[in-house]
Design a protein around this motif. Structure first.
Motif, PDB file in Angstrom:
ATOM      1  N   GLU A 125       1.581   2.130  26.425  1.00 15.79           N
ATOM      2  CA  GLU A 125       1.404   2.661  25.070  1.00 15.79           C
ATOM      3  C   GLU A 125       2.456   2.066  24.166  1.00 15.79           C
ATOM      4  N   ARG A 126       2.041   1.708  22.947  1.00 16.08           N
ATOM      5  CA  ARG A 126       2.929   1.087  21.977  1.00 16.08           C
ATOM      6  C   ARG A 126       2.668   1.698  20.611  1.00 16.08           C
ATOM      7  N   ILE A 127       3.578   1.443  19.651  1.00 11.60           N
ATOM      8  CA  ILE A 127       3.446   1.983  18.301  1.00 11.60           C
ATOM      9  C   ILE A 127       3.102   0.863  17.328  1.00 11.60           C
ATOM     10  N   GLY A 128       2.045   1.060  16.550  1.00  9.40           N
ATOM     11  CA  GLY A 128       1.635   0.095  15.537  1.00  9.40           C
ATOM     12  C   GLY A 128       1.378   0.762  14.204  1.00  9.40           C
TER      13      GLY A 128
ATOM     14  N   HIS B  28       0.851  -1.193   0.000  1.00  9.72           N
ATOM     15  CA  HIS B  28       0.000   0.000   0.000  1.00  9.72           C
ATOM     16  C   HIS B  28       0.888   1.245   0.000  1.00  9.72           C
ATOM     17  N   PRO B  29       0.427   2.335  -0.601  1.00 10.48           N
ATOM     18  CA  PRO B  29       1.284   3.527  -0.681  1.00 10.48           C
ATOM     19  C   PRO B  29       1.361   4.349   0.600  1.00 10.48           C
ATOM     20  N   PHE B  30       0.355   4.245   1.448  1.00 16.24           N
ATOM     21  CA  PHE B  30       0.315   5.105   2.638  1.00 16.24           C
ATOM     22  C   PHE B  30       0.352   4.266   3.917  1.00 16.24           C
ATOM     23  N   ILE B  31       1.235   4.670   4.820  1.00 16.95           N
ATOM     24  CA  ILE B  31       1.370   3.982   6.109  1.00 16.95           C
ATOM     25  C   ILE B  31       1.162   4.993   7.227  1.00 16.95           C
ATOM     26  N   MET B  32       0.342   4.616   8.168  1.00 15.46           N
ATOM     27  CA  MET B  32       0.143   5.417   9.374  1.00 15.46           C
ATOM     28  C   MET B  32       0.772   4.673  10.560  1.00 15.46           C
ATOM     29  N   TYR B  33       1.717   5.334  11.218  1.00 14.58           N
ATOM     30  CA  TYR B  33       2.247   4.829  12.478  1.00 14.58           C
ATOM     31  C   TYR B  33       1.563   5.611  13.600  1.00 14.58           C
ATOM     32  N   TYR B  34       1.110   4.923  14.611  1.00 16.61           N
ATOM     33  CA  TYR B  34       0.417   5.616  15.693  1.00 16.61           C
ATOM     34  C   TYR B  34       0.639   4.881  17.011  1.00 16.61           C
ATOM     35  N   ASN B  35       0.586   5.642  18.093  1.00 15.73           N
ATOM     36  CA  ASN B  35       0.704   5.007  19.390  1.00 15.73           C
ATOM     37  C   ASN B  35      -0.653   4.972  20.075  1.00 15.73           C
ATOM     38  N   ALA B  36      -0.858   3.914  20.841  1.00 14.83           N
ATOM     39  CA  ALA B  36      -2.147   3.710  21.480  1.00 14.83           C
ATOM     40  C   ALA B  36      -1.956   3.009  22.809  1.00 14.83           C
ATOM     41  N   ASN B  37      -2.949   3.176  23.657  1.00 11.27           N
ATOM     42  CA  ASN B  37      -2.950   2.573  24.979  1.00 11.27           C
ATOM     43  C   ASN B  37      -3.875   1.361  24.979  1.00 11.27           C
ATOM     44  N   GLY B  38      -3.429   0.281  25.607  1.00 10.67           N
ATOM     45  CA  GLY B  38      -4.275  -0.907  25.687  1.00 10.67           C
ATOM     46  C   GLY B  38      -3.686  -1.947  26.614  1.00 10.67           C
TER      47      GLY B  38
END
Length: 391
Positions: free
Chosen positions: A249-252, A229-239
């Motif tokens: 919190e981690r980055i996925g 895929h051309p677009f990648i979103m890296y984001y951090n989230a709590n779980g």
């Protein structure tokens, strides 16, 4: 009898051909599987390369504060920077007690910044993101030492942001969404928003590590399509905890083909320190190596909040730096937290912007550099007066 023998021979030939065909297909499948496996083989980032990156990106000279609030009821955070027509622009967020809004500032020299105005502001109470709109540049140029242009796609400039309807500091259900403009991104004007989240902690396909809250995101344009895929979103989230206040919190990752529709990529996070926070990823490309700058906080082996990095050849598998922090608390203006990176290189000098928080709780934007550029004359206003406890 002859007829019977002929039929038997024909049957044997047919069976032989079928077996041969099956063997050929099996061989082709095995070759394809081996080739696919070879393609999936990830070249590890060696310790020598990691050390080389550290030497290239380290910024031992703290210039100091470059953006501060005019009063103690506001806090500045999360800079992301681009260049246009010889000037530099910073997209950043401001918290004022109600929630986050997204702002724009301008600079001639990367050290002195002037606030220009809001890009995303509080809105009608019926909006899902009425009280929280924390935006970040999407599709920014990743080339280390490049022009740092804000790339457009389909005639639009894009931001990813987290939003929510609750008031307060990162309160309530925070989710990720997309905003865009067809106008000049270096001019202050309201940005259009998608009108709904693209990723939520309440989604049916939510991963185990993000089932409480989503936070900062960064979107890159991967023209080599490492993920398909051309677009990648890296984001951090709590779980991953019964208690939202204790979950790590981690980055996925998530991916998209059009910047509007997003799907989660991988079951697990790409960076995980199992305790505290791993967040606010920003990507640069040095040669054929991708470098993710991010911040850590409250880890098992170190306290406070600080900036670090990880490296990858394919944007999927990341090697974490094991050495010294790039930025950590050391000055009176960042003696509580020194975190949340945006790093660039211009005319041979590395600029590492970060969020500086002092022990009085004042929060602004500072920069450290690879070359001694002097000391900032900017300071926080007088800290808030602590209320005396009633006897």
């Amino acid at each position: 009898m002859r007829s019977s023998n002929i039929c038997g021979q024909v049957q044997l030939r047919c069976i032989s051909r079928l077996l041969t065909g099956a063997l050929c297909i099996a061989s082709i499948c095995m070759v394809s599987a081996v080739q696919a496996q070879k393609k999936k083989t990830v070249k590890p980032v060696s310790e020598k390369v990691m050390q080389s990156v550290y030497q290239q990106v380290k910024t031992p000279y703290k210039y100091g504060l470059v953006m501060v609030p005019r009063s103690n009821d506001k806090k500045m955070d999360c800079p992301s920077i681009f260049q246009k027509d010889g000037k530099w622009y910073m997209v950043y967020i401001v918290f004022d007690g109600r929630g986050y809004e997204t702002w724009l500032a301008e600079s001639e020299d990367l050290l002195h910044w002037d606030t220009k105005g809001k890009l995303m502001a509080f809105s009608d109470s019926t909006d899902w993101d009425a009280n929280q709109k924390a935006g970040y540049i999407a599709l920014g140029s990743m080339k280390w030492g490049g022009k740092y242009q804000w790339q457009s796609y389909q005639g639009k400039h894009w931001m990813s942001y987290f939003g929510g309807n609750s008031t307060g500091y990162e309160k309530g259900l925070l989710s990720l969404s997309i905003a865009w403009t067809e106008q000049d991104p270096s001019r202050v004007h309201p940005w259009r928003r998608l009108g709904h989240p693209v990723l939520m902690s309440t989604d049916k396909d939510v991963r185990w590590w993000e089932n409480h809250t989503q936070y900062k995101s960064t979107v890159i344009w991967d023209k080599e399509k490492h993920t398909g895929h051309p677009f990648i979103m890296y984001y951090n989230a709590n779980g991953d905890s019964l208690s939202k206040t204790r979950g790590a919190e981690r980055i996925g990752m998530a991916v998209s083909d059009d910047m509007i529709h997003w799907q989660r990529y991988l079951k697990d996070p790409v960076l995980d320190h199992f305790q505290g926070i791993t967040g606010d990823p920003v990507i640069q490309k040095i040669g054929n190596l991708y470098v993710m700058f991010y911040f850590g906080a409250f880890w098992k082996d170190r306290g406070g909040a600080f900036n670090r990095f990880a490296c990858s050849y394919d944007l999927i598998h990341w090697t974490d730096w094991k050495g010294e922090n790039l930025i950590e608390p050391s000055k009176d203006y960042d003696n509580m937290f020194a975190h949340k990176s945006f790093v660039l290189k211009h005319k041979g000098v590395v600029y590492h912007y970060y969020c500086a928080v002092n022990k009085a709780g004042q929060r602004g934007i500072a920069v450290a550099t690879s070359k001694d550029l002097g000391t900032s004359e900017l300071h926080f206003v007088a800290p808030p007066v602590k209320k005396k406890k009633a006897k």
